[in-house]
Design a protein around this motif. Structure first.
Motif, PDB file in Angstrom:
ATOM      1  N   GLN A 115       0.835  -1.188   0.000  1.00  0.00           N
ATOM      2  CA  GLN A 115       0.000   0.000   0.000  1.00  0.00           C
ATOM      3  C   GLN A 115       0.876   1.245   0.000  1.00  0.00           C
ATOM      4  N   ASP A 153     -13.732   4.663  -4.984  1.00  0.00           N
ATOM      5  CA  ASP A 153     -12.842   3.547  -5.270  1.00  0.00           C
ATOM      6  C   ASP A 153     -12.764   3.249  -6.765  1.00  0.00           C
ATOM      7  N   LYS A 196      -6.985  -1.802  -5.371  1.00  0.00           N
ATOM      8  CA  LYS A 196      -7.825  -0.644  -5.676  1.00  0.00           C
ATOM      9  C   LYS A 196      -7.058   0.648  -5.443  1.00  0.00           C
ATOM     10  N   ILE A 197      -7.519   1.696  -6.119  1.00  0.00           N
ATOM     11  CA  ILE A 197      -7.072   3.061  -5.875  1.00  0.00           C
ATOM     12  C   ILE A 197      -8.250   3.800  -5.275  1.00  0.00           C
ATOM     13  N   PHE A 247      -5.065  10.012  -1.555  1.00  0.00           N
ATOM     14  CA  PHE A 247      -5.321   8.742  -2.226  1.00  0.00           C
ATOM     15  C   PHE A 247      -4.615   7.606  -1.497  1.00  0.00           C
ATOM     16  N   VAL A 250      -3.393   3.552  -2.509  1.00  0.00           N
ATOM     17  CA  VAL A 250      -3.247   2.537  -3.555  1.00  0.00           C
ATOM     18  C   VAL A 250      -2.905   1.215  -2.889  1.00  0.00           C
ATOM     19  N   LEU A 307       1.402   2.419 -11.252  1.00  0.00           N
ATOM     20  CA  LEU A 307       0.141   2.730 -10.576  1.00  0.00           C
ATOM     21  C   LEU A 307       0.198   4.100  -9.896  1.00  0.00           C
ATOM     22  N   VAL A 350      -2.434   7.346 -10.313  1.00  0.00           N
ATOM     23  CA  VAL A 350      -3.026   8.230  -9.299  1.00  0.00           C
ATOM     24  C   VAL A 350      -3.006   9.676  -9.781  1.00  0.00           C
TER      25      VAL A 350
END
Length: 273
Positions: free
Chosen positions: A67, A199, A213-214, A232, A234, A248, A252
């Motif tokens: 994360q 989400d 998920k982001i 945010f 991630v 990723l 974002v």
């Protein structure tokens, strides 16, 4: 790429490239903007990690994470004026230890005229102020198929994020350096009136399995309604390729610009979908 089913976070988590990188101001060592304007608080940078084979230099810390948190800085000038400033972000682990600092490079007139659709270069630096990653967004595409390219180190592409839009829906493709689809990011199904997280589901290429998920995280009433600073989270499998994790992060930035940059609470994109 084999997908993993588990994606629970660890405890504690809530164009053309420029030939040279222009210098830009960073927060003073040991300090960072807090959630409250005008305040500073001590920052815990993670120790510089050892070199790991297969990881782009400077991104080794991502290999042991499932994360990352991305916190945008609050800009008081934007709160009280109509000016659009360069975005700044702190990237942290789930324990709130700082991994990287990111700052947008873009044209002043583009920011005021094109707003959220502007092109940019996002410079990502480590605690030694070395640029370890770069995210490049070219000119906005009129067909809605937005893209960013992710480089680590700068000048060496490792991945791309490409938005695909149809009449009924849209999604993002997570691509490697050769434009092979590795994952998909599905837009939220709907958004209800009121406060809460938004989400974006991280899916396998065939949409058969969600692996992470982001999340655009709700902060507080003042920040949500009077600023454009967004937080945010991630979440992804810990054994995901480090280059995909870095890509990723580029997703974002693109998601923030497309969905959350135009207005303080929700961009026009949210109202249309």
């Amino acid at each position: 790429m084999e997908a993993k089913t588990g994606y629970e976070p660890t405890q504690g988590g809530t164009g053309t490239n420029p030939a040279t990188v222009p210098p830009f101001a960073m927060p003073p060592p040991g300090q960072v903007q807090s959630g409250q304007p005008g305040q500073t608080q001590p920052v815990q940078w993670i120790p510089t990690p050892l070199t790991i084979i297969g990881s782009p230099p400077g991104l080794e810390s991502l290999t042991q994470l499932d994360q990352i948190l991305v916190h945008q800085h609050i800009e008081l000038v934007e709160v009280f004026t109509a000016l659009e400033l360069q975005n700044k972000y702190d990237i942290k682990n789930s324990l709130e230890q700082k991994l990287f600092f990111a700052k947008e490079e873009s044209d002043f007139c583009d920011r005021q005229r094109k707003r959220s659709s502007r092109q940019f270069v996002m410079h990502v630096v480590n605690n030694d102020k070395q640029e370890v990653m770069r995210v490049v967004r070219p000119s906005h595409q009129c067909d809605g198929n937005d893209t960013v390219a992710v480089e680590a180190p700068p000048g060496h592409p490792i991945g791309h994020i490409r938005r695909r839009s149809t009449m009924c829906s849209s999604y993002f493709e997570v691509l490697d350096a050769r434009l092979k689809t590795l994952l998909k990011i599905r837009d939220f199904c709907c958004i209800c009136e009121g406060d809460g997280n938004v989400d974006f589901r991280l899916m396998t290429p065939d949409d058969s399995q969600q692996i992470g998920k982001i999340s655009k995280q709700y902060t507080d009433y003042i920040q949500e309604h009077y600023t454009k600073a967004d937080n945010f989270s991630v979440v992804f499998p810990m054994d995901l390729d480090v280059k995909v994790k870095a890509t990723l992060l580029g997703a974002v930035f693109l998601i923030d610009f497309i969905f959350f940059e135009s207005t303080p609470t929700r961009s026009n994109e949210l109202q249309k979908l």
